[in-house]
Design a protein around this motif. Structure first.
Motif, PDB file in Angstrom:
ATOM      1  N   ARG A  39       0.835  -1.271   0.126  1.00 26.15           N
ATOM      2  CA  ARG A  39       0.125   0.049   0.012  1.00 26.15           C
ATOM      3  C   ARG A  39       0.810   1.286   0.068  1.00 26.15           C
ATOM      4  O   ARG A  39       1.483   1.507   0.793  1.00 26.15           O
ATOM      5  CB  ARG A  39      -1.091   0.078   1.442  1.00 26.15           C
ATOM      6  N   VAL A  40       0.957   1.930  -1.140  1.00 22.62           N
ATOM      7  CA  VAL A  40       1.696   3.168  -1.264  1.00 22.62           C
ATOM      8  C   VAL A  40       1.015   4.425  -1.000  1.00 22.62           C
ATOM      9  O   VAL A  40      -0.280   4.465  -1.306  1.00 22.62           O
ATOM     10  CB  VAL A  40       2.589   3.148  -2.538  1.00 22.62           C
ATOM     11  N   ARG A  41       1.574   5.608  -0.825  1.00 23.03           N
ATOM     12  CA  ARG A  41       0.947   6.825  -0.770  1.00 23.03           C
ATOM     13  C   ARG A  41       1.219   7.688  -1.754  1.00 23.03           C
ATOM     14  O   ARG A  41       2.379   7.806  -2.090  1.00 23.03           O
ATOM     15  CB  ARG A  41       1.264   7.207   0.650  1.00 23.03           C
ATOM     16  N   VAL A  42       0.262   8.608  -2.541  1.00 22.02           N
ATOM     17  CA  VAL A  42       0.462   9.385  -3.382  1.00 22.02           C
ATOM     18  C   VAL A  42       0.077  10.693  -3.153  1.00 22.02           C
ATOM     19  O   VAL A  42      -0.963  11.113  -2.522  1.00 22.02           O
ATOM     20  CB  VAL A  42      -0.317   9.245  -4.666  1.00 22.02           C
ATOM     21  N   THR A  43       1.074  11.876  -3.170  1.00 27.23           N
ATOM     22  CA  THR A  43       0.761  13.086  -2.372  1.00 27.23           C
ATOM     23  C   THR A  43       1.549  14.121  -3.445  1.00 27.23           C
ATOM     24  O   THR A  43       2.108  13.625  -4.410  1.00 27.23           O
ATOM     25  CB  THR A  43       1.669  13.300  -1.214  1.00 27.23           C
ATOM     26  N   PRO A  44       1.275  15.483  -3.467  1.00 30.39           N
ATOM     27  CA  PRO A  44       1.558  16.436  -4.432  1.00 30.39           C
ATOM     28  C   PRO A  44       3.192  16.511  -4.686  1.00 30.39           C
ATOM     29  O   PRO A  44       3.669  16.239  -3.430  1.00 30.39           O
ATOM     30  CB  PRO A  44       1.052  17.715  -4.049  1.00 30.39           C
TER      31      PRO A  44
END
Length: 283
Positions: A206-211
């Motif tokens: 589970r990866v996290r995508v941010t600006p």
């Protein structure tokens, strides 16, 4: 602790981390204004990063302090010594000249100077979120190229909310990746969902995508800052092997009879050599 190496290209990473941190704060403030969310709810969406910064406030303004690494050039025939106590360093400095015994009736005389560093006192940056790029965190530890390939394959597929990938690069210091798409709308759609399950070598993570934030340094203020416990020994002649002479110098400045005391770090550079030393902090 001293680390010898060439001049490092770490400024871009430090600035990006500063920009990322400030962008998170700005994003959360916007969420609070628009949606009436609590600080706890807003902060729950902040990327988890290990960043070298401390934050505080002064006169109502937000200040971000950078844990800077300093590059100090050393000429041959010098040595850097960091004492555990400031009082010892000050005593050694006031003596100016030191006669060091080499045994067999031989000795050398070395000078001592303060170490003064150019330290940043404040900086200002202009930041802007990239319309086509995202930052991906919570990545598993594995071969960087395999990781990049897996991310590019996953996020290039439309069924995962992705699109054609222009480039995918790792940021090793923070173990995050920057993914840039050909089309603008792809990045925004991925950030709306935030968490994504990506397959890495037969296992889903589970990866996290941010600006991803672009930053431009607009103002940098510096000041001359003396080290209180670190001194530079000068005028050291090349009279014996490097390790042997370093040991004799260190022994001399450890003895209280010579005005010395416990030493935290010591580095000698022989004549004919020039090195750049990385200082983790001003001490």
């Amino acid at each position: 602790m001293f680390v010898c190496r060439g001049l490092p290209a770490r400024l871009d990473f430090v600035l990006q981390q500063e920009v990322d941190l400030m962008a998170d704060v700005q994003m959360k403030e916007a969420e609070l204004k628009e949606g009436g969310a609590s600080w706890e709810q807003a902060l729950a969406r902040s990327p988890e990063r290990r960043v070298p910064f401390n934050t505080g406030t002064a006169d109502g303004a937000r200040a971000v302090g950078v844990e800077t690494r300093f590059i100090y050039p050393m000429e041959g025939g010098t040595a850097l010594v960091t004492f555990e106590e400031t009082e010892v360093a000050m005593k050694i400095l006031t003596m100016q000249k030191h006669r060091v015994s080499l045994g067999d009736g031989r000795s050398i005389t070395v000078g001592v100077r303060p170490v003064v560093l150019i330290a940043p006192s404040s900086l200002k940056m202009e930041t802007e979120a990239s319309p086509r790029s995202v930052s991906i965190s919570n990545l598993p530890r594995m071969d960087p190229q395999t990781l990049v390939d897996s991310l590019e394959i996953h996020f290039s597929r439309r069924r995962h909310g992705g699109g054609e990938v222009e480039v995918c690069k790792m940021v090793p210091d923070s173990w995050t990746a920057v993914l840039t798409f050909v089309e603008k709308d792809v990045a925004k759609g991925l950030m709306d969902e935030e968490f994504h399950e990506v397959k890495f070598q037969q296992k889903k993570e589970r990866v996290r995508v941010t600006p991803f934030i672009h930053g431009r340094l607009t103002d940098l203020q510096t000041e001359m800052t003396p080290c209180l416990r670190t001194l530079l020994l000068t005028g050291i002649p090349d009279v014996m092997e490097q390790e042997t002479l370093q040991d004799l110098l260190e022994i001399h400045f450890q003895k209280t009879i010579n005005g010395g005391g416990e030493i935290e770090a010591f580095l000698y550079t022989p004549l004919g050599q020039n090195v750049s030393v990385v200082l983790d902090k001003i001490s």
